[in-house]
Scaffold this active site. Structure first.
Site, PDB file in Angstrom:
ATOM      1  N   LYS A 119       6.158   7.552   0.015  1.00 43.40           N
ATOM      2  CA  LYS A 119       6.398   8.774   0.805  1.00 43.40           C
ATOM      3  C   LYS A 119       7.915   8.952   0.920  1.00 43.40           C
ATOM      4  O   LYS A 119       8.514   8.631   1.950  1.00 43.40           O
ATOM      5  CB  LYS A 119       5.773   8.574   2.184  1.00 43.40           C
ATOM      6  CG  LYS A 119       5.193   9.814   2.809  1.00 43.40           C
ATOM      7  CD  LYS A 119       4.852   9.572   4.262  1.00 43.40           C
ATOM      8  CE  LYS A 119       3.511   8.960   4.492  1.00 43.40           C
ATOM      9  NZ  LYS A 119       3.234   8.771   5.947  1.00 43.40           N
ATOM     10  N   ASP A 178       7.086   3.881   3.202  1.00 39.68           N
ATOM     11  CA  ASP A 178       7.311   5.073   4.024  1.00 39.68           C
ATOM     12  C   ASP A 178       8.806   5.145   4.366  1.00 39.68           C
ATOM     13  O   ASP A 178       9.609   5.578   3.547  1.00 39.68           O
ATOM     14  CB  ASP A 178       6.391   4.952   5.245  1.00 39.68           C
ATOM     15  CG  ASP A 178       6.400   6.159   6.149  1.00 39.68           C
ATOM     16  OD1 ASP A 178       6.842   7.223   5.721  1.00 39.68           O
ATOM     17  OD2 ASP A 178       5.958   6.035   7.299  1.00 39.68           O
ATOM     18  N   ASP A 230      -5.282   2.262   6.967  1.00 36.24           N
ATOM     19  CA  ASP A 230      -6.028   2.516   8.202  1.00 36.24           C
ATOM     20  C   ASP A 230      -5.322   3.478   9.135  1.00 36.24           C
ATOM     21  O   ASP A 230      -4.127   3.748   9.008  1.00 36.24           O
ATOM     22  CB  ASP A 230      -6.210   1.202   8.968  1.00 36.24           C
ATOM     23  CG  ASP A 230      -4.904   0.754   9.635  1.00 36.24           C
ATOM     24  OD1 ASP A 230      -3.864   0.728   8.940  1.00 36.24           O
ATOM     25  OD2 ASP A 230      -4.909   0.459  10.842  1.00 36.24           O
ATOM     26  N   ARG A 290     -10.317   1.989   6.450  1.00 35.19           N
ATOM     27  CA  ARG A 290      -9.888   1.163   5.306  1.00 35.19           C
ATOM     28  C   ARG A 290     -10.934   1.169   4.198  1.00 35.19           C
ATOM     29  O   ARG A 290     -10.615   0.983   3.039  1.00 35.19           O
ATOM     30  CB  ARG A 290      -9.660  -0.282   5.754  1.00 35.19           C
ATOM     31  CG  ARG A 290      -8.480  -0.467   6.703  1.00 35.19           C
ATOM     32  CD  ARG A 290      -8.133  -1.957   6.781  1.00 35.19           C
ATOM     33  NE  ARG A 290      -7.302  -2.275   7.932  1.00 35.19           N
ATOM     34  CZ  ARG A 290      -5.979  -2.193   7.958  1.00 35.19           C
ATOM     35  NH1 ARG A 290      -5.331  -1.761   6.900  1.00 35.19           N
ATOM     36  NH2 ARG A 290      -5.293  -2.517   9.037  1.00 35.19           N
ATOM     37  N   ASP A 319       0.823  -1.220   0.000  1.00 31.38           N
ATOM     38  CA  ASP A 319       0.000   0.000   0.000  1.00 31.38           C
ATOM     39  C   ASP A 319       0.849   1.259   0.000  1.00 31.38           C
ATOM     40  O   ASP A 319       0.570   2.208  -0.726  1.00 31.38           O
ATOM     41  CB  ASP A 319      -0.986  -0.006   1.184  1.00 31.38           C
ATOM     42  CG  ASP A 319      -0.295  -0.250   2.531  1.00 31.38           C
ATOM     43  OD1 ASP A 319       0.942  -0.418   2.573  1.00 31.38           O
ATOM     44  OD2 ASP A 319      -1.017  -0.278   3.553  1.00 31.38           O
ATOM     45  N   PHE A 339       0.201  11.602   7.173  1.00 30.37           N
ATOM     46  CA  PHE A 339      -0.367  10.279   7.403  1.00 30.37           C
ATOM     47  C   PHE A 339      -1.626  10.139   6.557  1.00 30.37           C
ATOM     48  O   PHE A 339      -2.517  10.985   6.606  1.00 30.37           O
ATOM     49  CB  PHE A 339      -0.695  10.072   8.875  1.00 30.37           C
ATOM     50  CG  PHE A 339      -0.931   8.635   9.212  1.00 30.37           C
ATOM     51  CD1 PHE A 339       0.136   7.776   9.448  1.00 30.37           C
ATOM     52  CD2 PHE A 339      -2.213   8.120   9.268  1.00 30.37           C
ATOM     53  CE1 PHE A 339      -0.070   6.442   9.730  1.00 30.37           C
ATOM     54  CE2 PHE A 339      -2.434   6.775   9.559  1.00 30.37           C
ATOM     55  CZ  PHE A 339      -1.356   5.938   9.788  1.00 30.37           C
TER      56      PHE A 339
HETATM   57  P1  5GP Z   1       7.635   1.658   6.553  1.00 33.56           P
HETATM   58  O1  5GP Z   1       8.246   0.424   7.160  1.00 33.56           O
HETATM   59  O2  5GP Z   1       7.972   1.871   5.105  1.00 33.56           O
HETATM   60  O3  5GP Z   1       7.931   2.891   7.386  1.00 33.56           O
HETATM   61  O4  5GP Z   1       6.084   1.528   6.699  1.00 33.56           O
HETATM   62  C1  5GP Z   1       5.386   0.641   5.963  1.00 33.56           C
HETATM   63  C2  5GP Z   1       4.018   0.351   6.512  1.00 33.56           C
HETATM   64  O5  5GP Z   1       3.586   1.324   7.483  1.00 33.56           O
HETATM   65  C3  5GP Z   1       3.038   0.449   5.393  1.00 33.56           C
HETATM   66  O6  5GP Z   1       2.916  -0.784   4.748  1.00 33.56           O
HETATM   67  C4  5GP Z   1       1.779   0.882   6.106  1.00 33.56           C
HETATM   68  O7  5GP Z   1       1.105  -0.254   6.581  1.00 33.56           O
HETATM   69  C5  5GP Z   1       2.267   1.721   7.255  1.00 33.56           C
HETATM   70  N1  5GP Z   1       2.254   3.164   6.915  1.00 33.56           N
HETATM   71  C6  5GP Z   1       3.293   3.960   6.597  1.00 33.56           C
HETATM   72  N2  5GP Z   1       2.899   5.214   6.328  1.00 33.56           N
HETATM   73  C7  5GP Z   1       1.554   5.196   6.453  1.00 33.56           C
HETATM   74  C8  5GP Z   1       0.520   6.187   6.257  1.00 33.56           C
HETATM   75  O8  5GP Z   1       0.742   7.366   5.921  1.00 33.56           O
HETATM   76  N3  5GP Z   1      -0.751   5.771   6.474  1.00 33.56           N
HETATM   77  C9  5GP Z   1      -1.065   4.496   6.853  1.00 33.56           C
HETATM   78  N4  5GP Z   1      -2.352   4.221   7.041  1.00 33.56           N
HETATM   79  N5  5GP Z   1      -0.137   3.545   7.030  1.00 33.56           N
HETATM   80  C10 5GP Z   1       1.157   3.893   6.834  1.00 33.56           C
HETATM   81 MG    MG Z   2       1.467  -2.003   4.426  1.00 37.52          MG
END
Ligand code: 5GP
Ligand code: MG
Length: 189
Positions: free
Chosen positions: A145, A117, A173, A179, A114, A166
């Site tokens: 992002k 980040d 979610d 969702r 999805d 966010f």
């Molecule tokens: P990362 O490990 O890249 O920091 O984060 C990955 C996971 O964190 C994503 O798969 C998602 O589930 C959650 N996540 C990161 N940023 C967001 C955001 O802006 N909104 C939501 N709902 N989930 C996020």
């Molecule tokens: Mg995810």
């Protein structure tokens, strides 16, 4: 800008959340991006039988719409990784809650995510899958992002680059809510 069907989607949360949700990507724009991604994926996977691995739970809406545009003999599986829970920040530690069940060795694997980040979650998953020796391993992410990246991640198929906010909706979610919103919103403080 806000969409008028918020109230029915939010139920009792309407007073709390209506003013904090701002539309970022409409369902129309999401549908157009999915058409484009499906064209790219179909072109690259001609003659192959890819194994699509969705990262639960966030990617399930995106994956459901994407696969219906993919006229390919594909297979599906899912993995579930530790999530943020009620926090908006990643803990930095990833755990596999449900691993992949389909054998990955020799398969053309396409991971469906999805949002990328910090990149910590997806690079952990890509390493986990690489150890299982797929024939190829690609990543398709609905959103990126990049301002928050801590680990470099090659995204082979990308829907949208999003700002450092966010986001919720279309599978994403906050504490298990939102969702089912058809569009993507920023959740303001
Ligand atoms: P990362 O490990 O890249 O920091 O984060 C990955 C996971 O964190 C994503 O798969 C998602 O589930 C959650 N996540 C990161 N940023 C967001 C955001 O802006 N909104 C939501 N709902 N989930 C996020
Ligand atoms: Mg995810």
């Amino acid at each position: 800008m806000q969409l008028c069907y918020h109230s029915s989607w939010l139920g009792n949360d309407v007073m709390v959340f209506q003013t904090q949700l701002n539309i970022l990507i409409s369902h129309n724009d999401i549908a157009k991006a999915i058409d484009r991604l499906a064209c790219e994926i179909k072109r690259d996977y001609q003659g192959k039988q890819p194994l699509l691995i969705g990262v639960l739970k966030g990617s399930f809406v995106f994956m459901a719409d994407l696969i219906r545009q993919l006229a390919l003999p594909l297979e599906l599986d899912f993995v579930r990784l530790s999530s943020y829970g009620a926090a908006r920040e990643s803990s930095g530690k990833v755990r596999v809650i449900q691993g992949v069940r389909t054998p990955v060795k020799g398969r053309d694997v396409l991971v469906i995510e999805d949002i990328v980040d910090t990149g910590i979650t997806i690079s952990f998953l890509l390493d986990y899958l690489k150890k299982r020796r797929p024939a190829s391993l690609m990543l398709c992410a609905l959103t990126d992002k990049p301002s928050r990246r801590r680990v470099p991640v090659p995204i082979d198929y990308l829907g949208f680059t999003v700002p450092n906010k966010f986001i919720v909706g279309y599978g994403l979610d906050f504490d298990e809510r939102f969702r089912n919103l058809p569009d993507i919103y920023t959740l303001e403080d």
